[in-house]
Design a protein around this motif. Structure first.
Motif, PDB file in Angstrom:
ATOM      1  N   MET A  33       0.869  -1.180   0.000  1.00  0.00           N
ATOM      2  CA  MET A  33       0.000   0.000   0.000  1.00  0.00           C
ATOM      3  C   MET A  33       0.904   1.228   0.000  1.00  0.00           C
ATOM      4  SD  MET A  33      -2.500   1.003   3.105  1.00  0.00           S
ATOM      5  CE  MET A  33      -3.631   2.348   3.020  1.00  0.00           C
ATOM      6  N   GLN A  34       0.572   2.231  -0.792  1.00  0.00           N
ATOM      7  CA  GLN A  34       1.347   3.474  -0.805  1.00  0.00           C
ATOM      8  C   GLN A  34       0.540   4.587  -0.167  1.00  0.00           C
ATOM      9  OE1 GLN A  34       2.700   4.413  -4.753  1.00  0.00           O
ATOM     10  NE2 GLN A  34       4.551   3.223  -4.464  1.00  0.00           N
ATOM     11  N   VAL A  35       1.208   5.364   0.682  1.00  0.00           N
ATOM     12  CA  VAL A  35       0.581   6.532   1.287  1.00  0.00           C
ATOM     13  C   VAL A  35       1.564   7.691   1.229  1.00  0.00           C
ATOM     14  CG1 VAL A  35      -0.968   5.274   2.834  1.00  0.00           C
ATOM     15  CG2 VAL A  35       1.302   5.849   3.621  1.00  0.00           C
ATOM     16  N   ALA A  36       1.037   8.883   1.052  1.00  0.00           N
ATOM     17  CA  ALA A  36       1.853  10.095   1.058  1.00  0.00           C
ATOM     18  C   ALA A  36       1.876  10.621   2.489  1.00  0.00           C
ATOM     19  CB  ALA A  36       1.259  11.134   0.110  1.00  0.00           C
ATOM     20  N   VAL A  37       3.078  10.915   2.999  1.00  0.00           N
ATOM     21  CA  VAL A  37       3.238  11.317   4.395  1.00  0.00           C
ATOM     22  C   VAL A  37       4.062  12.598   4.460  1.00  0.00           C
ATOM     23  CG1 VAL A  37       4.160  10.634   6.645  1.00  0.00           C
ATOM     24  CG2 VAL A  37       3.152   8.912   5.142  1.00  0.00           C
ATOM     25  N   THR A  38       3.603  13.532   5.300  1.00  0.00           N
ATOM     26  CA  THR A  38       4.378  14.746   5.540  1.00  0.00           C
ATOM     27  C   THR A  38       4.817  14.786   6.996  1.00  0.00           C
ATOM     28  OG1 THR A  38       4.453  17.148   5.431  1.00  0.00           O
ATOM     29  CG2 THR A  38       2.327  16.171   5.996  1.00  0.00           C
ATOM     30  N   THR A  39       6.025  15.280   7.215  1.00  0.00           N
ATOM     31  CA  THR A  39       6.539  15.458   8.572  1.00  0.00           C
ATOM     32  C   THR A  39       6.502  16.925   8.967  1.00  0.00           C
ATOM     33  OG1 THR A  39       8.800  15.770   7.813  1.00  0.00           O
ATOM     34  CG2 THR A  39       8.116  13.498   8.314  1.00  0.00           C
ATOM     35  N   GLY A  40       6.023  17.754   8.096  1.00  0.00           N
ATOM     36  CA  GLY A  40       6.039  19.195   8.325  1.00  0.00           C
ATOM     37  C   GLY A  40       7.204  19.864   7.614  1.00  0.00           C
ATOM     38  N   THR A  41       8.282  19.096   7.401  1.00  0.00           N
ATOM     39  CA  THR A  41       9.428  19.636   6.667  1.00  0.00           C
ATOM     40  C   THR A  41       9.709  18.839   5.404  1.00  0.00           C
ATOM     41  OG1 THR A  41      10.973  18.293   7.962  1.00  0.00           O
ATOM     42  CG2 THR A  41      10.575  20.532   8.731  1.00  0.00           C
ATOM     43  N   ARG A  42       9.161  17.634   5.328  1.00  0.00           N
ATOM     44  CA  ARG A  42       9.383  16.750   4.179  1.00  0.00           C
ATOM     45  C   ARG A  42       8.068  16.117   3.762  1.00  0.00           C
ATOM     46  NH1 ARG A  42      13.817  12.362   5.472  1.00  0.00           N
ATOM     47  NH2 ARG A  42      12.047  11.841   6.730  1.00  0.00           N
ATOM     48  N   PHE A  43       7.967  15.805   2.486  1.00  0.00           N
ATOM     49  CA  PHE A  43       6.796  15.124   1.940  1.00  0.00           C
ATOM     50  C   PHE A  43       7.308  13.895   1.198  1.00  0.00           C
ATOM     51  CE2 PHE A  43       3.182  14.722  -1.062  1.00  0.00           C
ATOM     52  CZ  PHE A  43       2.164  14.672  -0.120  1.00  0.00           C
ATOM     53  N   SER A  44       6.911  12.696   1.633  1.00  0.00           N
ATOM     54  CA  SER A  44       7.423  11.456   1.063  1.00  0.00           C
ATOM     55  C   SER A  44       6.294  10.492   0.772  1.00  0.00           C
ATOM     56  CB  SER A  44       8.374  10.767   2.055  1.00  0.00           C
ATOM     57  OG  SER A  44       9.392  11.623   2.460  1.00  0.00           O
ATOM     58  N   THR A  45       6.571   9.546  -0.103  1.00  0.00           N
ATOM     59  CA  THR A  45       5.642   8.450  -0.348  1.00  0.00           C
ATOM     60  C   THR A  45       6.184   7.229   0.369  1.00  0.00           C
ATOM     61  OG1 THR A  45       4.998   9.343  -2.488  1.00  0.00           O
ATOM     62  CG2 THR A  45       4.536   7.016  -2.103  1.00  0.00           C
ATOM     63  N   TYR A  46       5.394   6.675   1.282  1.00  0.00           N
ATOM     64  CA  TYR A  46       5.785   5.477   2.016  1.00  0.00           C
ATOM     65  C   TYR A  46       5.144   4.276   1.349  1.00  0.00           C
ATOM     66  CZ  TYR A  46       7.341   8.158   6.152  1.00  0.00           C
ATOM     67  OH  TYR A  46       7.990   8.998   7.020  1.00  0.00           O
ATOM     68  N   GLN A  47       5.902   3.235   1.181  1.00  0.00           N
ATOM     69  CA  GLN A  47       5.352   1.966   0.704  1.00  0.00           C
ATOM     70  C   GLN A  47       5.244   1.075   1.937  1.00  0.00           C
ATOM     71  OE1 GLN A  47       7.025   0.528  -2.893  1.00  0.00           O
ATOM     72  NE2 GLN A  47       6.163  -1.493  -2.650  1.00  0.00           N
ATOM     73  N   LEU A  48       4.026   0.653   2.243  1.00  0.00           N
ATOM     74  CA  LEU A  48       3.782  -0.153   3.435  1.00  0.00           C
ATOM     75  C   LEU A  48       3.443  -1.581   3.044  1.00  0.00           C
ATOM     76  CD1 LEU A  48       1.528   2.338   5.426  1.00  0.00           C
ATOM     77  CD2 LEU A  48       4.007   2.045   5.598  1.00  0.00           C
ATOM     78  N   GLN A  49       4.011  -2.529   3.774  1.00  0.00           N
ATOM     79  CA  GLN A  49       3.682  -3.945   3.600  1.00  0.00           C
ATOM     80  C   GLN A  49       2.665  -4.293   4.679  1.00  0.00           C
ATOM     81  OE1 GLN A  49       4.853  -6.374   1.297  1.00  0.00           O
ATOM     82  NE2 GLN A  49       3.155  -7.467   2.201  1.00  0.00           N
ATOM     83  N   ILE A  50       1.437  -4.594   4.258  1.00  0.00           N
ATOM     84  CA  ILE A  50       0.378  -4.986   5.181  1.00  0.00           C
ATOM     85  C   ILE A  50       0.422  -6.502   5.297  1.00  0.00           C
ATOM     86  CG2 ILE A  50      -2.084  -4.860   5.715  1.00  0.00           C
ATOM     87  CD1 ILE A  50      -0.683  -2.086   5.391  1.00  0.00           C
ATOM     88  N   GLY A  51       0.587  -7.011   6.510  1.00  0.00           N
ATOM     89  CA  GLY A  51       0.703  -8.445   6.726  1.00  0.00           C
ATOM     90  C   GLY A  51      -0.645  -9.105   6.973  1.00  0.00           C
ATOM     91  N   VAL A  52      -0.590 -10.388   7.171  1.00  0.00           N
ATOM     92  CA  VAL A  52      -1.774 -11.194   7.466  1.00  0.00           C
ATOM     93  C   VAL A  52      -2.061 -11.091   8.963  1.00  0.00           C
ATOM     94  CG1 VAL A  52      -2.699 -13.545   7.439  1.00  0.00           C
ATOM     95  CG2 VAL A  52      -1.228 -12.756   5.580  1.00  0.00           C
ATOM     96  N   GLU A  53      -3.336 -10.958   9.312  1.00  0.00           N
ATOM     97  CA  GLU A  53      -3.717 -10.865  10.720  1.00  0.00           C
ATOM     98  C   GLU A  53      -3.145 -12.041  11.507  1.00  0.00           C
ATOM     99  OE1 GLU A  53      -7.861 -11.504  12.743  1.00  0.00           O
ATOM    100  OE2 GLU A  53      -7.801  -9.508  11.833  1.00  0.00           O
ATOM    101  N   GLU A  54      -2.637 -11.763  12.703  1.00  0.00           N
ATOM    102  CA  GLU A  54      -2.054 -12.801  13.548  1.00  0.00           C
ATOM    103  C   GLU A  54      -2.489 -12.584  14.990  1.00  0.00           C
ATOM    104  OE1 GLU A  54       2.369 -11.322  14.452  1.00  0.00           O
ATOM    105  OE2 GLU A  54       1.951 -11.454  12.304  1.00  0.00           O
ATOM    106  N   MET A  55      -2.209 -13.551  15.820  1.00  0.00           N
ATOM    107  CA  MET A  55      -2.525 -13.448  17.246  1.00  0.00           C
ATOM    108  C   MET A  55      -1.232 -13.110  17.991  1.00  0.00           C
ATOM    109  SD  MET A  55      -5.698 -14.014  17.061  1.00  0.00           S
ATOM    110  CE  MET A  55      -6.320 -14.265  18.694  1.00  0.00           C
ATOM    111  N   LEU A  56      -1.269 -12.036  18.795  1.00  0.00           N
ATOM    112  CA  LEU A  56      -0.125 -11.638  19.599  1.00  0.00           C
ATOM    113  C   LEU A  56      -0.414 -11.940  21.058  1.00  0.00           C
ATOM    114  CD1 LEU A  56       0.902  -8.112  18.235  1.00  0.00           C
ATOM    115  CD2 LEU A  56       1.965 -10.304  17.753  1.00  0.00           C
ATOM    116  N   GLU A  57       0.508 -12.604  21.708  1.00  0.00           N
ATOM    117  CA  GLU A  57       0.343 -12.899  23.129  1.00  0.00           C
ATOM    118  C   GLU A  57       0.993 -11.777  23.925  1.00  0.00           C
ATOM    119  OE1 GLU A  57       1.288 -16.390  26.359  1.00  0.00           O
ATOM    120  OE2 GLU A  57       1.375 -16.850  24.216  1.00  0.00           O
ATOM    121  N   LEU A  58       0.162 -10.984  24.582  1.00  0.00           N
ATOM    122  CA  LEU A  58       0.620  -9.876  25.413  1.00  0.00           C
ATOM    123  C   LEU A  58       0.477 -10.260  26.880  1.00  0.00           C
ATOM    124  CD1 LEU A  58      -1.122  -6.948  23.498  1.00  0.00           C
ATOM    125  CD2 LEU A  58       1.205  -7.799  23.203  1.00  0.00           C
TER     126      LEU A  58
END
Length: 86
Positions: A33-58
């Motif tokens: 998934m691609q999203v455009a992100v600004t930090t206030g000083t920079r504007f970048s396109t982030y490529q995100l890897q969305i994983g498969v839902e999993e169970m986390l033991e907390l």
């Protein structure tokens, strides 16, 4: 001091601080998934890897979670987190 610059924002643009909050309100499917992100000083396109839902033991309980990782560019930092749909 630099002069302010302007750039058009798409509907898929977010500021860095609210990126994960916004992702938590989107229907997420495994894959890239691609999203455009600004930090206030920079504007970048982030490529995100969305994983498969999993169970986390907390320590408090087991939760369903979706792993999200920014695809790392050479020489750059990246972000990684898990979103709990509940």
């Amino acid at each position: 001091m630099r002069s302010p610059r302007k750039a058009p924002l798409s509907g898929n643009s977010y500021d860095f601080l609210t990126l994960f909050y916004q992702l938590g309100h989107m229907p997420l499917a495994p894959g890239l998934m691609q999203v455009a992100v600004t930090t206030g000083t920079r504007f970048s396109t982030y490529q995100l890897q969305i994983g498969v839902e999993e169970m986390l033991e907390l320590p408090i309980r087991i939760v369903r979670a979706i792993p999200i990782k920014q695809v790392r560019s050479p020489g750059q930092e990246s972000i990684e987190g898990w979103l709990a749909p509940e």
